[in-house]
Design an enzyme around this catalytic site. Structure first.
Site, PDB file in Angstrom:
ATOM      1  CB  SER A 259      -0.522   0.111   1.503  1.00 34.40           C
ATOM      2  OG  SER A 259      -0.773  -0.145   2.578  1.00 34.40           O
TER       3      SER A 259
ATOM      4  N   GLY B 233      -1.632  -4.229   1.018  1.00 37.00           N
ATOM      5  CA  GLY B 233      -1.839  -5.297   1.951  1.00 37.00           C
ATOM      6  C   GLY B 233      -0.953  -7.026   1.988  1.00 37.00           C
TER       7      GLY B 233
ATOM      8  CG  ASN C 125       1.439  -5.697   4.410  1.00 34.58           C
ATOM      9  OD1 ASN C 125       0.444  -4.927   5.446  1.00 34.58           O
ATOM     10  ND2 ASN C 125       1.060  -5.582   3.092  1.00 34.58           N
TER      11      ASN C 125
ATOM     12  CG  ASP D 193      -3.965   4.677   8.604  1.00 35.03           C
ATOM     13  OD1 ASP D 193      -2.788   5.387   9.004  1.00 35.03           O
ATOM     14  OD2 ASP D 193      -4.153   4.066   7.343  1.00 35.03           O
TER      15      ASP D 193
ATOM     16  CG  HIS E 273      -2.099   3.542   5.105  1.00 33.99           C
ATOM     17  ND1 HIS E 273      -2.835   3.396   5.757  1.00 33.99           N
ATOM     18  CD2 HIS E 273      -1.290   2.405   4.152  1.00 33.99           C
ATOM     19  CE1 HIS E 273      -3.287   1.746   6.066  1.00 33.99           C
ATOM     20  NE2 HIS E 273      -1.844   0.926   4.631  1.00 33.99           N
TER      21      HIS E 273
END
Length: 241
Positions: free
Chosen positions: A62, A99, A128, A212, A215
């Site tokens: 991402s 992801g 990830n 969040d 990001h």
């Protein structure tokens, strides 16, 4: 995705500073130990295969897939703009998936190599894996397999390194950061040690991330491109001159 670098809104500034100092020392020690990265200045093909512009393939998560930001504002899109501005006739293929893990990238890469026939592959994966607690050995093996597959297909490779926040533990963080350099050294390929340098450790780091805290916001992506460009630019060679 991967932006593990800012996971958890409760992290303290002091912990982040300690983490960054530790990682900086680690990278310096790796360099002092004789890290050998393949020269990025190797000449590039004068044109792509079949007389078309050469292809630059980005296989990431991402951080490269423009998660949560307007289309066209991510660092890969900005790279396309910079190439055009400098009249470097490369075609950029962004095959990043939010992801994705190194295992996912490894499984997707053969088809991408066959279809796109890239001259350069940027591998931006691994974060990830850490978020999911996957073994470091698996991440290392997957990155190595991706590099070897890309090189076997005639492409040069740039690995984008990543780091994890201090709540993962100092030893794990050091080992995770080091594995990108280890793969780059073993496979003699190019390396950006930390993709989010100047973002995660910026004075206004909180403002550089989405709510969040994982990001980066669109305003951080020019800095991400600036982290990649000094290593990537010599790899492009004189392909478009």
């Amino acid at each position: 995705m991967m932006g593990s670098v800012m996971k958890g809104g409760g992290q303290k500034a002091q912990g982040r500073r300690t983490w960054l100092v530790d990682c900086s020392r680690l990278l310096l020690s790796v360099a002092a130990g004789g890290l050998v990265i393949a020269s990025a200045a190797a000449s590039s093909p004068s044109s792509g295969r079949g007389g078309k512009p050469p292809v630059l393939l980005v296989v990431g998560d991402s951080l490269s897939a423009e998660y949560g930001i307007p289309r066209g504002s991510g660092w890969v899109a900005l790279l396309e703009g910079r190439l055009a501005d400098q009249r470097l006739a490369w075609r950029v293929v962004n095959a990043s998936v939010s992801g994705d893990t190194t295992a996912g990238g490894r499984s997707r890469l053969p088809a991408l190599l066959q279809r796109e026939k890239p001259s350069i592959v940027i591998v931006e994966l691994g974060g990830n894996d850490a978020l999911r607690g996957l073994p470091l050995s698996a991440t290392r093996d997957n990155l190595t397999a991706m590099v070897r597959a890309a090189k076997a297909a005639g492409a040069r490779v740039l690995i984008a390194g990543m780091q994890v926040p201090p709540n993962y533990g100092r030893q794990y963080g050091q080992d995770f950061a080091a594995l990108f350099a280890e793969v780059a050294r073993a496979e003699r390929t190019a390396l950006v040690p930390f993709l989010l340098a100047g973002v995660a450790d910026a004075a206004d780091a909180e403002a550089m991330f989405q709510p969040d805290r994982i990001h980066p916001v669109a305003a951080a992506h020019p800095r991400i491109l600036d982290n990649v460009w000094p290593t990537l630019r010599p790899m492009l060679g004189a392909a478009s001159r």
